[in-house]
Design an enzyme around this catalytic site. Structure first.
Site, mmCIF file in Angstrom:
data_model
loop_
_atom_site.group_PDB
_atom_site.id
_atom_site.type_symbol
_atom_site.label_atom_id
_atom_site.label_comp_id
_atom_site.label_asym_id
_atom_site.label_seq_id
_atom_site.Cartn_x
_atom_site.Cartn_y
_atom_site.Cartn_z
ATOM 1 C CG ASP A 20 -1.927 0.777 0.977
ATOM 2 O OD1 ASP A 20 -2.611 1.657 -0.409
ATOM 3 O OD2 ASP A 20 -2.733 1.368 1.526
ATOM 4 N N GLY A 23 0.137 5.321 -4.630
ATOM 5 C CA GLY A 23 -0.833 6.893 -4.705
ATOM 6 C C GLY A 23 -0.382 7.799 -3.783
ATOM 7 N NE ARG A 33 -4.511 7.052 -7.842
ATOM 8 C CZ ARG A 33 -4.110 6.203 -6.082
ATOM 9 N NH1 ARG A 33 -4.098 7.398 -5.224
ATOM 10 N NH2 ARG A 33 -3.967 5.440 -5.615
ATOM 11 C CG ASN A 68 -7.163 -2.169 -6.349
ATOM 12 O OD1 ASN A 68 -6.437 -3.309 -6.218
ATOM 13 N ND2 ASN A 68 -7.525 -1.273 -5.413
ATOM 14 N NE ARG A 194 -7.851 1.004 6.001
ATOM 15 C CZ ARG A 194 -7.457 2.591 5.865
ATOM 16 N NH1 ARG A 194 -7.928 2.170 6.657
ATOM 17 N NH2 ARG A 194 -6.761 2.400 4.314
HETATM 18 C C1 FPP Z 1 -2.191 0.579 -3.733
HETATM 19 O O1 FPP Z 1 -1.158 1.563 -3.839
HETATM 20 C C2 FPP Z 1 -1.202 -0.258 -4.377
HETATM 21 C C3 FPP Z 1 -1.718 -0.840 -5.515
HETATM 22 C C4 FPP Z 1 -3.715 -1.223 -5.387
HETATM 23 C C5 FPP Z 1 -1.344 -2.232 -6.564
HETATM 24 C C6 FPP Z 1 0.324 -2.722 -6.470
HETATM 25 C C7 FPP Z 1 0.629 -1.975 -7.536
HETATM 26 C C8 FPP Z 1 1.774 -2.848 -7.961
HETATM 27 C C9 FPP Z 1 3.063 -3.124 -7.012
HETATM 28 C C10 FPP Z 1 2.432 -2.385 -8.946
HETATM 29 C C11 FPP Z 1 2.321 -3.857 -9.831
HETATM 30 C C12 FPP Z 1 1.974 -5.567 -9.972
HETATM 31 C C13 FPP Z 1 3.023 -6.174 -9.457
HETATM 32 C C14 FPP Z 1 2.618 -7.118 -9.030
HETATM 33 C C15 FPP Z 1 3.817 -5.898 -10.976
HETATM 34 P P1 FPP Z 1 -2.317 2.935 -3.170
HETATM 35 O O2 FPP Z 1 -2.752 3.134 -5.042
HETATM 36 O O3 FPP Z 1 -3.382 2.486 -2.752
HETATM 37 O O4 FPP Z 1 -1.842 3.629 -2.633
HETATM 38 P P2 FPP Z 1 -2.485 5.294 -1.976
HETATM 39 O O5 FPP Z 1 -3.267 3.995 -0.324
HETATM 40 O O6 FPP Z 1 -1.595 5.424 -1.583
HETATM 41 O O7 FPP Z 1 -2.981 5.388 -2.726
#
Ligand code: FPP
Length: 259
Positions: A20, A23, A33, A68, A194
């Site tokens: 996490d 973003g 992002r 997502n 969480r």
């Molecule tokens: C959470 O960050 C992350 C994700 C929703 C996706 C995870 C994806 C990757 C690490 C990239 C590629 C994956 C692979 C397996 C190569 P968020 O966007 O929810 O962050 P935030 O809570 O700060 O907005």
């Protein structure tokens, strides 16, 4: 890579990670992002590589949740693109190092091209035995349990399963993670306390580790810190300290079950 403080004989067998903070990483740098996700992909590479080197047997990564899908279309598209690119770029390395790829989640929802690439890598790496990487894609714990319950109802209806035959092992085996041991350690980056609908059934006895580090910045040093922290925990699986002192292995083998 220095592995100071890490006891190679007490490694978690299965590490699961809620990645996490991509973003927030981008917002802090006034970037799009997608930049955070791109850098997050590098963290995935680094953590898989380090897990392999130190001998972690199973590594599960929460890469895309069922929730997502509600993100803006361009972000979903970019995430799918990064995933596909990762799979294509890493397949040779997976073969070289004996890494098997598995996927949990409802992969029927993935774009056809991504699904084909994913299934190709799963098939090619199926006999690799050194380490297993489990990608959670279009996954949520409740969805996993719901699909399991539906399967169960169908089997009972068809007379293929007696209600008395259903026990915890049966349920574990029917989930997407069937055959994979439960995670010993669940790491979450970026500080939120969480579970966000990740493994629900599977983390009954997992040790939790939450770090404020954002996923794009989670690299060797931070991972090592999580593993060392895990090794300082005393896992009791609901038993008393005395029971563990008398028969530590029996407690671990029982995996927390009451009898
Ligand atoms: C959470 O960050 C992350 C994700 C929703 C996706 C995870 C994806 C990757 C690490 C990239 C590629 C994956 C692979 C397996 C190569 P968020 O966007 O929810 O962050 P935030 O809570 O700060 O907005």
């Amino acid at each position: 890579m220095e592995l100071d403080g890490l006891d190679k004989n007490r490694l978690p067998q299965h590490v699961a990670i809620i990645m996490d903070g991509n973003g927030r990483w981008s917002t802090q740098r006034r970037k799009h992002r997608i930049e955070g996700h791109r850098r997050g992909k590098t963290s995935v590479r680094v953590i898989v590589e380090m897990s392999r080197k130190i001998g972690i047997r199973y590594l599960s990564l929460y890469a895309f949740s069922t929730e997502n899908w509600f993100r803006p279309d361009d972000e979903v598209e970019a995430l799918m693109g990064l995933l596909e690119h990762y799979l294509v770029a890493e397949q040779a390395k997976m073969m070289r190092y004996g890494i098997r790829l598995l996927c949990v989640g409802d992969r029927s929802r993935l774009p056809v091209a991504v699904r084909r690439t994913l299934e190709g890598v799963i098939e090619t790496t199926a006999n690799n035995q050194r380490m297993t990487v489990v990608l959670a894609l279009s996954y949520s714990g409740r969805d996993d349990i719901t699909r399991m319950a539906r399967k169960l109802a169908q089997q009972v209806k068809a007379g293929q399963c007696q209600p008395e035959a259903i026990d915890e092992q049966w349920i574990s085996a029917q989930l997407d993670t069937g055959g994979i041991p439960d995670p010993d350690l669940l790491i979450r980056t970026s500080g939120e306390m969480r579970i966000s609908n990740f493994f629900l059934w599977q983390i009954a006895y997992s040790e939790l580790y939450v770090t404020p580090t954002l996923w794009p910045d989670f690299r060797e040093k931070e991972y090592l810190q999580a593993l060392v922290d895990f090794q300082q925990r005393r896992r009791r699986f609901g038993r008393t300290d005395e029971q563990i002192e008398q028969s530590p292995l029996a407690v671990v083998e029982a995996g927390g079950r009451k009898s």
